[in-house]
Design an enzyme around this catalytic site. Structure first.
Site, PDB file in Angstrom:
ATOM      1  N   GLY A  12      -8.600  16.174   2.267  1.00 21.73           N
ATOM      2  CA  GLY A  12      -7.174  16.463   2.079  1.00 21.73           C
ATOM      3  C   GLY A  12      -6.343  16.479   3.344  1.00 21.73           C
ATOM      4  O   GLY A  12      -5.334  17.187   3.416  1.00 21.73           O
ATOM      5  N   ARG A  91     -10.312   7.899  -7.616  1.00 24.66           N
ATOM      6  CA  ARG A  91     -10.576   7.589  -9.015  1.00 24.66           C
ATOM      7  C   ARG A  91      -9.457   6.682  -9.502  1.00 24.66           C
ATOM      8  O   ARG A  91      -8.278   6.919  -9.212  1.00 24.66           O
ATOM      9  CB  ARG A  91     -10.606   8.894  -9.814  1.00 24.66           C
ATOM     10  CG  ARG A  91     -11.008   8.702 -11.256  1.00 24.66           C
ATOM     11  CD  ARG A  91     -11.263  10.053 -11.899  1.00 24.66           C
ATOM     12  NE  ARG A  91     -11.273   9.953 -13.347  1.00 24.66           N
ATOM     13  CZ  ARG A  91     -12.330   9.594 -14.060  1.00 24.66           C
ATOM     14  NH1 ARG A  91     -13.478   9.338 -13.465  1.00 24.66           N
ATOM     15  NH2 ARG A  91     -12.253   9.509 -15.379  1.00 24.66           N
ATOM     16  N   HIS A 109      -3.427   3.806   1.308  1.00 24.67           N
ATOM     17  CA  HIS A 109      -4.673   3.055   1.440  1.00 24.67           C
ATOM     18  C   HIS A 109      -4.882   2.727   2.924  1.00 24.67           C
ATOM     19  O   HIS A 109      -3.945   2.291   3.590  1.00 24.67           O
ATOM     20  CB  HIS A 109      -4.594   1.770   0.608  1.00 24.67           C
ATOM     21  CG  HIS A 109      -5.873   0.990   0.636  1.00 24.67           C
ATOM     22  ND1 HIS A 109      -7.015   1.427  -0.002  1.00 24.67           N
ATOM     23  CD2 HIS A 109      -6.202  -0.172   1.259  1.00 24.67           C
ATOM     24  CE1 HIS A 109      -7.990   0.564   0.224  1.00 24.67           C
ATOM     25  NE2 HIS A 109      -7.525  -0.416   0.983  1.00 24.67           N
ATOM     26  N   ASP A 141       0.592   0.635  -9.496  1.00 21.01           N
ATOM     27  CA  ASP A 141       0.756  -0.063 -10.774  1.00 21.01           C
ATOM     28  C   ASP A 141      -0.611  -0.135 -11.450  1.00 21.01           C
ATOM     29  O   ASP A 141      -1.544   0.562 -11.055  1.00 21.01           O
ATOM     30  CB  ASP A 141       1.449  -1.427 -10.592  1.00 21.01           C
ATOM     31  CG  ASP A 141       0.598  -2.423  -9.814  1.00 21.01           C
ATOM     32  OD1 ASP A 141      -0.600  -2.134  -9.561  1.00 21.01           O
ATOM     33  OD2 ASP A 141       1.118  -3.497  -9.465  1.00 21.01           O
ATOM     34  N   ASP A 145      -4.894  -0.775  -5.845  1.00 22.46           N
ATOM     35  CA  ASP A 145      -4.358  -1.047  -4.500  1.00 22.46           C
ATOM     36  C   ASP A 145      -3.403  -2.242  -4.516  1.00 22.46           C
ATOM     37  O   ASP A 145      -3.489  -3.142  -3.669  1.00 22.46           O
ATOM     38  CB  ASP A 145      -5.510  -1.291  -3.499  1.00 22.46           C
ATOM     39  CG  ASP A 145      -6.392  -0.067  -3.326  1.00 22.46           C
ATOM     40  OD1 ASP A 145      -5.895   1.056  -3.496  1.00 22.46           O
ATOM     41  OD2 ASP A 145      -7.592  -0.231  -3.032  1.00 22.46           O
TER      42      ASP A 145
HETATM   43  C1  GAR Z   1      -7.658   8.371   3.585  1.00 21.42           C
HETATM   44  O1  GAR Z   1      -8.087   7.565   4.654  1.00 21.42           O
HETATM   45  C2  GAR Z   1      -7.017   7.528   2.502  1.00 21.42           C
HETATM   46  O2  GAR Z   1      -6.258   6.462   3.018  1.00 21.42           O
HETATM   47  C3  GAR Z   1      -8.228   7.026   1.767  1.00 21.42           C
HETATM   48  O3  GAR Z   1      -9.068   8.145   1.689  1.00 21.42           O
HETATM   49  C4  GAR Z   1      -8.857   8.965   2.845  1.00 21.42           C
HETATM   50  C5  GAR Z   1      -8.586  10.370   2.376  1.00 21.42           C
HETATM   51  O4  GAR Z   1      -8.537  11.249   3.475  1.00 21.42           O
HETATM   52  N1  GAR Z   1      -7.896   6.515   0.472  1.00 21.42           N
HETATM   53  C6  GAR Z   1      -8.485   5.451  -0.055  1.00 21.42           C
HETATM   54  O5  GAR Z   1      -9.365   4.816   0.477  1.00 21.42           O
HETATM   55  C7  GAR Z   1      -7.933   5.060  -1.423  1.00 21.42           C
HETATM   56  N2  GAR Z   1      -8.359   3.735  -1.772  1.00 21.42           N
HETATM   57  P1  GAR Z   1      -7.912  12.683   3.345  1.00 21.42           P
HETATM   58  O6  GAR Z   1      -8.645  13.376   2.172  1.00 21.42           O
HETATM   59  O7  GAR Z   1      -8.233  13.352   4.633  1.00 21.42           O
HETATM   60  O8  GAR Z   1      -6.441  12.565   3.080  1.00 21.42           O
END
Ligand code: GAR
Length: 203
Positions: A12, A91, A109, A141, A145
């Site tokens: 998070g 998810r 992303h 959408d 991604d």
């Molecule tokens: C982040 O790097 C985010 O961009 C990625 O997960 C990480 C979450 O980190 N999301 C994806 O890869 C979605 N496809 P966080 O829990 O520290 O915010």
């Protein structure tokens, strides 16, 4: 007040950056209404509780996507959420979920889309030999991604990078990008022209 619903599955840090931006007055008129996770032990839920925010686990394990998403939608509505922010929510969401908050769901992303969608985007960029990488904040959408891009931030890929060092460099930019994208969307000063997000009042 504009009310955010944050969805996360992990540590998070993007959520924390948004919470910090609100605390510092960088997202005026905005508050976090609820933090939801599909994983009950996500560290981000505990952080939200420490910050005094409503934090709810809606476990997805073993449940049909439609059924789980219906509960997510109902919970977001119960908390009167205006904008849904996926912040490491690992998810895929159903078309019903996308339609329930049409053009009101953002995702971050860790790649310069449309390059390297899906999992382990930073390692994908490194292995491919890309010389720049970065992050994308986009509307969600029905494809993964894929939705209209609000903004991107770019970082160099260095010769000595590992997936960890590159991910850390991108993450610093994610924390700046997400707050900026939320401010832009909540301002309403934009139009969607096909796939193109176009800012109003800008040359
Ligand atoms: C982040 O790097 C985010 O961009 C990625 O997960 C990480 C979450 O980190 N999301 C994806 O890869 C979605 N496809 P966080 O829990 O520290 O915010």
């Amino acid at each position: 007040m504009q009310r955010l619903g944050i969805l996360l599955s992990g540590r998070g840090s993007n959520f924390m950056a948004i919470a910090e931006a609100i605390r510092e007055g960088r997202l005026p008129g905005t508050e976090i209404a609820v933090v939801l996770s599909n994983l009950p032990d996500a560290a981000g839920l505990e952080t939200a509780r420490k910050l005094g925010l409503p934090a709810i686990a809606i476990p997805s394990a073993g449940r049909k996507r439609a059924e789980h998403d219906a509960e997510m939608i109902a919970t977001l509505r119960a908390h009167r959420v205006d904008l849904v922010c996926l912040a490491g929510y690992m998810r895929i969401i159903s078309p019903e979920f996308v339609r329930a908050f049409s053009n009101r769901i953002l995702n971050i992303h860790p790649a310069l889309l449309p390059a390297f969608p899906g999992l382990d985007a930073q390692a994908q960029a490194l292995e491919f030999g890309a010389k720049v990488a970065g992050c994308t904040v986009h509307f969600v959408d029905e494809a993964v991604d894929h939705g209209a891009i609000i903004l991107q931030r770019v970082v160099p890929v260095l010769d000595q990078d590992t997936a960890e060092t590159l991910s850390a460099r991108i993450l610093d930019q994610e924390h700046i990008a997400y707050t900026e994208a939320i401010a832009r969307v909540l301002s309403g000063q934009y139009s969607l022209v096909g796939r193109r997000y176009v800012r109003r009042g800008k040359e």
